[in-house]
Enzyme design. Structure first.
Site, PDB file in Angstrom:
ATOM      1  CE  LYS A  72      -2.562  -0.200   3.597  1.00 32.79           C
ATOM      2  NZ  LYS A  72      -2.011  -1.453   4.146  1.00 32.79           N
ATOM      3  CB  THR A  74       5.361   0.413  -2.416  1.00 30.51           C
ATOM      4  OG1 THR A  74       6.245  -0.007  -1.376  1.00 30.51           O
ATOM      5  CG2 THR A  74       6.123   0.468  -3.727  1.00 30.51           C
ATOM      6  NE  ARG A  95      -0.937   4.167   8.627  1.00 31.38           N
ATOM      7  CZ  ARG A  95      -1.069   2.861   8.824  1.00 31.38           C
ATOM      8  NH1 ARG A  95      -1.494   2.413   9.990  1.00 31.38           N
ATOM      9  NH2 ARG A  95      -0.779   2.007   7.877  1.00 31.38           N
ATOM     10  CE  LYS A 106       3.994  -3.147   8.135  1.00 32.10           C
ATOM     11  NZ  LYS A 106       3.243  -1.914   7.911  1.00 32.10           N
ATOM     12  CB  ALA A 274      -5.694  -0.084  10.547  1.00 30.34           C
ATOM     13  CG  PHE A 302      -3.498  -3.841   9.056  1.00 26.14           C
ATOM     14  CD1 PHE A 302      -2.391  -4.590   8.677  1.00 26.14           C
ATOM     15  CD2 PHE A 302      -3.532  -3.316  10.332  1.00 26.14           C
ATOM     16  CE1 PHE A 302      -1.356  -4.819   9.570  1.00 26.14           C
ATOM     17  CE2 PHE A 302      -2.493  -3.544  11.232  1.00 26.14           C
ATOM     18  CZ  PHE A 302      -1.407  -4.300  10.842  1.00 26.14           C
ATOM     19  CG  PHE A 383       5.467  -9.470  -6.813  1.00 25.41           C
ATOM     20  CD1 PHE A 383       6.508  -9.767  -5.940  1.00 25.41           C
ATOM     21  CD2 PHE A 383       4.432  -8.666  -6.352  1.00 25.41           C
ATOM     22  CE1 PHE A 383       6.507  -9.289  -4.641  1.00 25.41           C
ATOM     23  CE2 PHE A 383       4.426  -8.184  -5.057  1.00 25.41           C
ATOM     24  CZ  PHE A 383       5.472  -8.499  -4.194  1.00 25.41           C
ATOM     25  CD1 TRP A 411       9.440  -2.322  -4.310  1.00 26.67           C
ATOM     26  CD2 TRP A 411      10.420  -3.252  -6.089  1.00 26.67           C
ATOM     27  NE1 TRP A 411      10.573  -2.967  -3.870  1.00 26.67           N
ATOM     28  CE2 TRP A 411      11.201  -3.535  -4.940  1.00 26.67           C
ATOM     29  CE3 TRP A 411      10.844  -3.737  -7.326  1.00 26.67           C
ATOM     30  CZ2 TRP A 411      12.362  -4.288  -5.002  1.00 26.67           C
ATOM     31  CZ3 TRP A 411      12.009  -4.482  -7.393  1.00 26.67           C
ATOM     32  CH2 TRP A 411      12.754  -4.751  -6.230  1.00 26.67           C
TER      33      TRP A 411
END
Length: 557
Positions: A72, A74, A95, A106, A274, A302, A383, A411
């Protein structure tokens, strides 16, 4: 083939603009920012108080998270960069990462690849000290509360009914349940206590929902911290702590200005989770960005059943916000995981599993469009292992619902990889919408919980434990029944059972605890086994984080 570069290597190679130039891009003059070094600054919100909002708001959310990742943040960053490339003045409102996940799972939360906000290490670690200020304010309240009891307890506070916990911004399960005040009369009154992670503190929620400094002070004053022997609520105002707490937060409440890898302005400010809180960046950052830019891209934590629901039903309700479009992020890999494929096998084409996992995505899409009445686009975070057949299947299924799909390659390519998504977002922002809330705030607590459970989670209804049923009665008797609901629930499933993947049916939500966050302005409903203090995994990300002899941080990813 080019050598693979980690997120932190890409970030450290970036040629960042001086923060004064980033501010100028956002329309901020030098006297409107307070630099924190060369690449970070606080923004003077008072200088913008009378400026009207002009921008269109774009919410980025996602399917339920999986170990395969969704991306999200990214996607949000790459989308903002892409929209700026198309000539649309766009800002981000994100955030701040919590140290708990950074050192836990993470290892960083500032985007990835060529779609990042920088300075990445600073943002992921101490940044401008906001979280430290929030923790200090929270713990000052705890200290003053215990001191009041020690010094005679004039309010008649029942030490067994203290609901205020201390906090620390770290995953530390050892602190969930503690006994403090041991030692003797001079050391306080012994009692059972506990810690929350800072991002679960009501101070964090208040910080993120406050519209200005005085609203922050008023919200802090209303927070319920304990109950008396005759079960009357005790607030921060009753122990006269709101002024000092506001003093600790007076600089923190100013939004933090940083930049993307492409030099575009971004606010990174506030950071509640969240799953246990409302999961949105600060109202101050969002509304300030809306005053400065034509488009503002923001993110909710989330999956859409948690972050987006709370963004729309709590934050938008209080701040008078109306999103113009929603981006729902998914990956082929995560959808196959929802279809029953093990993480190690997600790279292989599997159309059967992909189709089995699609209901999770389609239910989120339907919710955004049919529950809240907003236009939505699905962003497939690309991906290398995605096949043409898999991507075509996702597009076909979404098109059957009348929703477009855009492949996002931010990405790998930064803003250039998000052009198709940006074009669709701009188109959607011009479409008519009928934004509405999932429930009427004046409904009963039971009706509001049932509305969230049945409309958003697609559960059959809500059950209450005997303890929660008593709390429900007390909250309504105390006049808190007309507040919005903040459900604390596992992020991994629409249900309160993290093993129920996809779009489960035939289940009910069990509420085991209800408590009021009177300063934030909502009722927290804890479901399942959700905890407000996470623990570290077996192999924490912290084991891979290090510092070289020249002071360069490595291992953040």
């Amino acid at each position: 083939m080019a050598a693979y570069k980690s997120d932190i290597e890409i970030a450290q190679e970036a040629q960042m603009l001086p923060i004064s130039e980033v501010a100028a891009k956002a329309g901020l003059s030098g006297d409107m920012i307070e630099p924190y070094g060369h690449t970070k600054a606080k923004v003077d919100i008072h200088s913008l108080a009378d400026r009207p909002r002009k921008g269109k708001l774009v919410l980025v959310t996602a399917i339920n998270p999986t170990p395969a990742g969704e991306g999200k943040t990214t996607t949000s960053i790459g989308l903002a960069d892409a929209m700026n490339r198309l000539g649309h003045q766009t800002m981000l409102a994100l955030r701040e990462p919590s140290l708990g996940p950074v050192f836990g799972i993470k290892g960083g939360a500032a985007g990835g690849g060529y779609a990042q906000v920088v300075p990445m290490e600073d943002i992921n670690l101490h940044f401008t000290g906001d979280f430290h200020a929030i923790g200090a304010a929270n713990n000052l309240c705890a200290a003053m509360l215990d001191n009041h009891i020690k010094q005679g307890n004039a309010l008649g506070i029942d030490p067994r009914r203290i609901v205020w916990k201390r906090c620390v911004d770290m995953n530390d399960r050892q602190l969930r349940n503690v006994v403090d005040g041991l030692g003797g009369i001079a050391d306080g009154m012994p009692r059972q206590d506990g810690f929350d992670i800072t991002v679960a503190s009501e101070v964090m929620a208040v910080f993120c929902l406050a519209t200005d400094l005085m609203d922050l002070k008023a919200r802090l004053a209303r927070m319920v911290i304990a109950y008396t022997y005759d079960r009357k609520p005790v607030t921060v105002a009753d122990i006269h702590a709101e002024g000092a707490m506001t003093a600790l937060l007076k600089d923190a409440i100013k939004p933090n200005l940083v930049q993307t890898l492409e030099g575009n302005p971004a606010f990174v400010h506030g950071g509640p989770f969240a799953n246990i809180a409302h999961g949105c960046n600060s109202v101050e950052a969002t509304t300030t960005a809306l005053k400065l830019a034509d488009y503002v891209v923001t993110e909710a934590g989330f999956g859409a059943d948690l972050g987006a629901e709370k963004f729309l039903d709590i934050k938008c309700r209080y701040a008078g916000l109306k999103p113009s479009a929603v981006v729902l992020v998914a990956t082929v890999r995560a959808l196959k995981y929802n279809g029953g494929v093990a993480k190690v096998d997600l790279g292989a084409e599997n159309l059967e599993a992909l189709e089995a996992g699609m209901p999770n995505l389609l239910q989120h899409v339907s919710n955004i469009r049919d529950v809240w009445g907003l236009p939505v686009v699905v962003a497939i975070n690309a991906f290398p292992t995605d096949t043409a057949a898999e991507l075509a299947l996702v597009e076909r299924k979404c098109n059957e619902l009348g929703v477009n799909v855009a492949l996002s390659e931010v990405w790998a390519k930064g803003g250039e990889g998000g052009r198709a998504l940006a074009e669709e977002v701009v188109r959607l922002c011009e479409q008519p919408s009928d934004f509405r809330f999932a429930y009427d705030v004046d409904d009963t607590i039971v009706d509001k919980l049932n509305a969230i459970a049945t409309k958003v989670y697609h559960a059959d209804g809500v059950d209450f434990t005997s303890a929660a049923a008593k709390q429900l009665k007390q909250l309504e008797e105390q006049g808190f029944g007309n507040l919005p609901i903040c459900v604390a629930k596992t992020q991994y499933s629409f249900s309160d059972d993290q093993t129920k993947l996809g779009a489960p049916r035939g289940f009910r939500i069990t509420v085991r605890n209800l408590k009021v966050s009177a300063g934030a302005g909502f009722i927290v409903a804890l479901t399942g086994d959700i905890m407000t203090m996470p623990g570290l995994p077996k192999v924490p990300a912290a084991e891979k984080i290090d510092v070289t002899s020249d002071g360069r941080i490595v291992g953040l990813f």
